[in-house]
Design a protein around this motif. Structure first.
Motif, PDB file in Angstrom:
ATOM      1  N   PHE A   1       0.830  -1.198   0.000  1.00  0.00           N
ATOM      2  CA  PHE A   1       0.000   0.000   0.000  1.00  0.00           C
ATOM      3  C   PHE A   1       0.870   1.257   0.000  1.00  0.00           C
ATOM      4  O   PHE A   1       1.935   1.291   0.632  1.00  0.00           O
ATOM      5  N   ASP A   2       0.384   2.265  -0.706  1.00  0.00           N
ATOM      6  CA  ASP A   2       1.059   3.551  -0.740  1.00  0.00           C
ATOM      7  C   ASP A   2       0.795   4.300   0.568  1.00  0.00           C
ATOM      8  O   ASP A   2      -0.267   4.143   1.182  1.00  0.00           O
ATOM      9  N   LYS A   3       1.750   5.120   0.966  1.00  0.00           N
ATOM     10  CA  LYS A   3       1.597   5.884   2.210  1.00  0.00           C
ATOM     11  C   LYS A   3       0.386   6.815   2.146  1.00  0.00           C
ATOM     12  O   LYS A   3      -0.258   7.090   3.161  1.00  0.00           O
ATOM     13  N   LYS A   4       0.057   7.295   0.947  1.00  0.00           N
ATOM     14  CA  LYS A   4      -1.077   8.201   0.791  1.00  0.00           C
ATOM     15  C   LYS A   4      -2.402   7.521   1.120  1.00  0.00           C
ATOM     16  O   LYS A   4      -3.392   8.192   1.400  1.00  0.00           O
ATOM     17  N   GLN A   5      -2.420   6.181   1.055  1.00  0.00           N
ATOM     18  CA  GLN A   5      -3.646   5.443   1.357  1.00  0.00           C
ATOM     19  C   GLN A   5      -3.883   5.303   2.855  1.00  0.00           C
ATOM     20  O   GLN A   5      -4.980   4.940   3.272  1.00  0.00           O
ATOM     21  N   ILE A   6      -2.851   5.571   3.659  1.00  0.00           N
ATOM     22  CA  ILE A   6      -2.978   5.443   5.117  1.00  0.00           C
ATOM     23  C   ILE A   6      -3.578   6.724   5.668  1.00  0.00           C
ATOM     24  O   ILE A   6      -2.941   7.776   5.663  1.00  0.00           O
ATOM     25  N   ASN A   7      -4.804   6.644   6.132  1.00  0.00           N
ATOM     26  CA  ASN A   7      -5.496   7.825   6.644  1.00  0.00           C
ATOM     27  C   ASN A   7      -5.156   8.120   8.100  1.00  0.00           C
ATOM     28  O   ASN A   7      -5.009   9.285   8.483  1.00  0.00           O
ATOM     29  N   ARG A   8      -5.049   7.067   8.900  1.00  0.00           N
ATOM     30  CA  ARG A   8      -4.790   7.250  10.327  1.00  0.00           C
ATOM     31  C   ARG A   8      -3.883   6.138  10.844  1.00  0.00           C
ATOM     32  O   ARG A   8      -3.898   5.031  10.324  1.00  0.00           O
ATOM     33  N   VAL A   9      -3.143   6.477  11.896  1.00  0.00           N
ATOM     34  CA  VAL A   9      -2.292   5.512  12.595  1.00  0.00           C
ATOM     35  C   VAL A   9      -2.644   5.580  14.071  1.00  0.00           C
ATOM     36  O   VAL A   9      -2.693   6.667  14.655  1.00  0.00           O
ATOM     37  N   ARG A  10      -2.894   4.430  14.659  1.00  0.00           N
ATOM     38  CA  ARG A  10      -3.336   4.376  16.048  1.00  0.00           C
ATOM     39  C   ARG A  10      -2.428   3.446  16.849  1.00  0.00           C
ATOM     40  O   ARG A  10      -2.099   2.350  16.402  1.00  0.00           O
ATOM     41  N   ILE A  11      -2.019   3.892  18.037  1.00  0.00           N
ATOM     42  CA  ILE A  11      -1.278   3.037  18.974  1.00  0.00           C
ATOM     43  C   ILE A  11      -2.255   2.577  20.046  1.00  0.00           C
ATOM     44  O   ILE A  11      -2.898   3.400  20.713  1.00  0.00           O
ATOM     45  N   VAL A  12      -2.378   1.269  20.205  1.00  0.00           N
ATOM     46  CA  VAL A  12      -3.341   0.681  21.130  1.00  0.00           C
ATOM     47  C   VAL A  12      -2.589  -0.084  22.219  1.00  0.00           C
ATOM     48  O   VAL A  12      -1.685  -0.875  21.924  1.00  0.00           O
ATOM     49  N   LYS A  13      -2.980   0.152  23.457  1.00  0.00           N
ATOM     50  CA  LYS A  13      -2.387  -0.564  24.584  1.00  0.00           C
ATOM     51  C   LYS A  13      -3.314  -1.693  25.011  1.00  0.00           C
ATOM     52  O   LYS A  13      -4.503  -1.474  25.268  1.00  0.00           O
ATOM     53  N   ARG A  14      -2.782  -2.894  25.071  1.00  0.00           N
ATOM     54  CA  ARG A  14      -3.531  -4.057  25.543  1.00  0.00           C
ATOM     55  C   ARG A  14      -2.761  -4.732  26.670  1.00  0.00           C
ATOM     56  O   ARG A  14      -1.638  -4.339  27.001  1.00  0.00           O
ATOM     57  N   ALA A  15      -3.380  -5.756  27.228  1.00  0.00           N
ATOM     58  CA  ALA A  15      -2.770  -6.423  28.384  1.00  0.00           C
ATOM     59  C   ALA A  15      -1.453  -7.106  28.013  1.00  0.00           C
ATOM     60  O   ALA A  15      -0.575  -7.246  28.859  1.00  0.00           O
ATOM     61  N   ASP A  16      -1.317  -7.529  26.755  1.00  0.00           N
ATOM     62  CA  ASP A  16      -0.113  -8.255  26.344  1.00  0.00           C
ATOM     63  C   ASP A  16       0.866  -7.382  25.571  1.00  0.00           C
ATOM     64  O   ASP A  16       1.773  -7.908  24.918  1.00  0.00           O
ATOM     65  N   GLY A  17       0.686  -6.077  25.591  1.00  0.00           N
ATOM     66  CA  GLY A  17       1.649  -5.209  24.921  1.00  0.00           C
ATOM     67  C   GLY A  17       0.991  -4.074  24.155  1.00  0.00           C
ATOM     68  O   GLY A  17      -0.175  -3.743  24.364  1.00  0.00           O
ATOM     69  N   TYR A  18       1.771  -3.504  23.241  1.00  0.00           N
ATOM     70  CA  TYR A  18       1.320  -2.359  22.452  1.00  0.00           C
ATOM     71  C   TYR A  18       1.227  -2.758  20.984  1.00  0.00           C
ATOM     72  O   TYR A  18       2.057  -3.525  20.488  1.00  0.00           O
ATOM     73  N   TYR A  19       0.222  -2.193  20.308  1.00  0.00           N
ATOM     74  CA  TYR A  19      -0.027  -2.511  18.904  1.00  0.00           C
ATOM     75  C   TYR A  19      -0.173  -1.218  18.109  1.00  0.00           C
ATOM     76  O   TYR A  19      -0.642  -0.202  18.631  1.00  0.00           O
ATOM     77  N   VAL A  20       0.243  -1.276  16.852  1.00  0.00           N
ATOM     78  CA  VAL A  20       0.093  -0.152  15.927  1.00  0.00           C
ATOM     79  C   VAL A  20      -0.901  -0.559  14.850  1.00  0.00           C
ATOM     80  O   VAL A  20      -0.721  -1.593  14.196  1.00  0.00           O
ATOM     81  N   GLN A  21      -1.945   0.234  14.667  1.00  0.00           N
ATOM     82  CA  GLN A  21      -2.975  -0.031  13.674  1.00  0.00           C
ATOM     83  C   GLN A  21      -2.901   1.015  12.570  1.00  0.00           C
ATOM     84  O   GLN A  21      -2.757   2.206  12.835  1.00  0.00           O
ATOM     85  N   PHE A  22      -3.010   0.550  11.324  1.00  0.00           N
ATOM     86  CA  PHE A  22      -3.022   1.419  10.158  1.00  0.00           C
ATOM     87  C   PHE A  22      -4.403   1.344   9.514  1.00  0.00           C
ATOM     88  O   PHE A  22      -4.875   0.249   9.177  1.00  0.00           O
ATOM     89  N   CYS A  23      -5.028   2.493   9.332  1.00  0.00           N
ATOM     90  CA  CYS A  23      -6.320   2.586   8.651  1.00  0.00           C
ATOM     91  C   CYS A  23      -6.045   2.909   7.188  1.00  0.00           C
ATOM     92  O   CYS A  23      -5.665   4.039   6.856  1.00  0.00           O
ATOM     93  N   VAL A  24      -6.221   1.912   6.314  1.00  0.00           N
ATOM     94  CA  VAL A  24      -5.848   2.025   4.905  1.00  0.00           C
ATOM     95  C   VAL A  24      -7.111   2.150   4.056  1.00  0.00           C
ATOM     96  O   VAL A  24      -8.044   1.356   4.194  1.00  0.00           O
TER      97      VAL A  24
END
Length: 286
Positions: free
Chosen positions: A145-168
Motif C-alpha cells: 500500500f502507498d503511504k497516501k492510502q494510510i489515513n490514520r495511525v493508532r497506537i493501542v495498549k492491551r494487556a499483552d503489549g502495544y499494537y500499531v494499527q493502520f487505517c488504509v
C-alpha cells in the motif's frame, strides 16, 4: 477501508512515552466534554479550537502532535453526536450521555506525526512525546500500500503489549461466482447457530471454559495491596486471560464466516436483540 495491526516492539522508555501520550488524549477528550457541558450550543469546530487552546495552556498537551489532539476532540464529539442521535430516535432507557473517561487505551494520529521506514518494517513518531522508532511485528504486507492510502495511525495498549494499527483506504471487492443457493442462519443460546439445512454448530462456550482461570486471577488481584506493583501485575495477568477469551471468540466467528463464504452462497443471519426490556428481531443478508 481496512485495518492492519502490528505488534509494536520498543524500549521501556518508549512504552512510558506512549502511556503519557494516551493520558494526554484522555485529558483533552475529557476537557472537551467539560466544555460542552458548561456551554450550551458547543459544536465540533468549538471543540477543535479548544484543543489548540489547551496546547497553549499546558506544555504536556503541546508535546502531542496537533492531529492527535484533533482526533481526541473528535472522540469527544462522536460521543456527543451518539447521544443526540439516541435522543432523536427515542431509544428506550439510557441514551448514552457523554461521560468523563476514566481509562484510555489508544492514541490516534492522522496524516502527520509519524513516518514509516522505507522497508515499512518500523515506524517513527516525530512529536515531542519521545515515542521514537518502533519495530512492527506482523504478517500483513504493508509494503503493498502507498503511504497516501494510510489515513490514520493508532497506537493501542492491551494487556499483552502495544499494537500499531493502520487505517488504509482501499476498496475491498472479492469476485466470487454465486451458486444461487441461499442459507438462513438462526443464532441461538444453546447452539451457536442453526442453518436452514438443519446443521447446528455447537456453542464453544469459551468464557465458561476459561471462567475457572478468571476466578483464580481475580482472587489474586483482590489479595494484593491497592497501588502496589504486585497488584498491577495481577491485574495485567487477569487482563491477558480476558484478552485470550475475546480473541478465541473472534477467530471462531471468522472461521465460520469463511466456511460459508467458500460455498459462494448468500446467507441470512437472524439475531435476537434484548434492549430496554423489549425484544427486537434483526436480519442481515450477506
Amino acid at each position: 477501508m481496512i485495518i492492519l495491526e502490528f505488534k509494536a516492539k520498543g524500549k521501556e522508555s518508549q512504552y512510558s512515552a506512549i502511556d503519557e501520550a494516551i493520558r494526554t488524549v484522555k485529558f483533552i477528550r475529557n476537557s472537551c466534554i467539560s466544555l460542552w457541558l458548561d456551554n450550551k450550543g458547543t459544536g465540533k469546530s468549538d471543540l477543535s479550537r479548544y484543543s489548540k487552546i489547551l496546547a497553549k495552556e499546558f506544555s504536556f498537551a503541546n508535546e502531542l502532535n496537533s492531529t492527535a489532539r484533533q482526533a481526541a476532540s473528535e472522540r469527544a464529539w462522536s460521543s456527543i453526536v451518539r447521544f443526540y442521535d439516541n435522543c432523536k430516535k427515542k431509544v428506550p432507557d439510557k441514551k448514552g450521555f457523554p461521560k468523563f473517561q476514566k481509562r484510555a487505551r489508544s492514541v490516534e494520529y492522522k496524516k502527520s506525526g509519524w513516518k514509516l521506514s522505507p522497508d515499512k518494517k518500523s515506524i517513527t513518531f516525530t512529536d515531542k512525546k519521545g515515542i521514537g522508532k518502533l519495530k512492527l511485528k506482523g504478517t500483513w504486507d504493508l509494503w503493498r500500500f502507498d503511504k497516501k492510502q494510510i489515513n490514520r495511525v493508532r497506537i493501542v495498549k492491551r494487556a499483552d503489549g502495544y499494537y500499531v494499527q493502520f487505517c488504509v483506504a482501499v476498496n475491498v471487492k472479492e469476485e466470487v461466482e454465486h451458486t444461487g443457493e441461499m442459507i438462513g442462519l438462526d443464532v441461538g443460546l444453546k447452539e451457536f447457530y442453526t442453518d436452514s439445512n438443519g446443521h447446528s454448530e455447537p456453542s464453544p462456550r469459551f468464557y465458561r471454559k476459561g471462567e475457572r482461570r478468571l476466578k483464580f486471577y481475580q482472587r489474586r488481584v483482590s489479595r494484593k495491596k491497592k497501588g502496589s506493583s504486585n497488584r498491577r501485575k495481577a491485574i495485567n495477568r487477569l487482563g491477558r486471560q480476558h484478552l485470550k477469551i475475546s480473541r478465541q471468540r473472534e477467530e471462531h466467528a471468522k472461521r465460520l464466516v469463511r466456511s460459508y463464504r467458500k460455498k459462494s452462497a448468500a446467507f441470512i443471519v437472524d439475531r435476537l436483540c434484548i434492549k430496554g426490556g423489549r425484544f427486537c428481531c434483526k436480519a442481515a443478508l450477506f
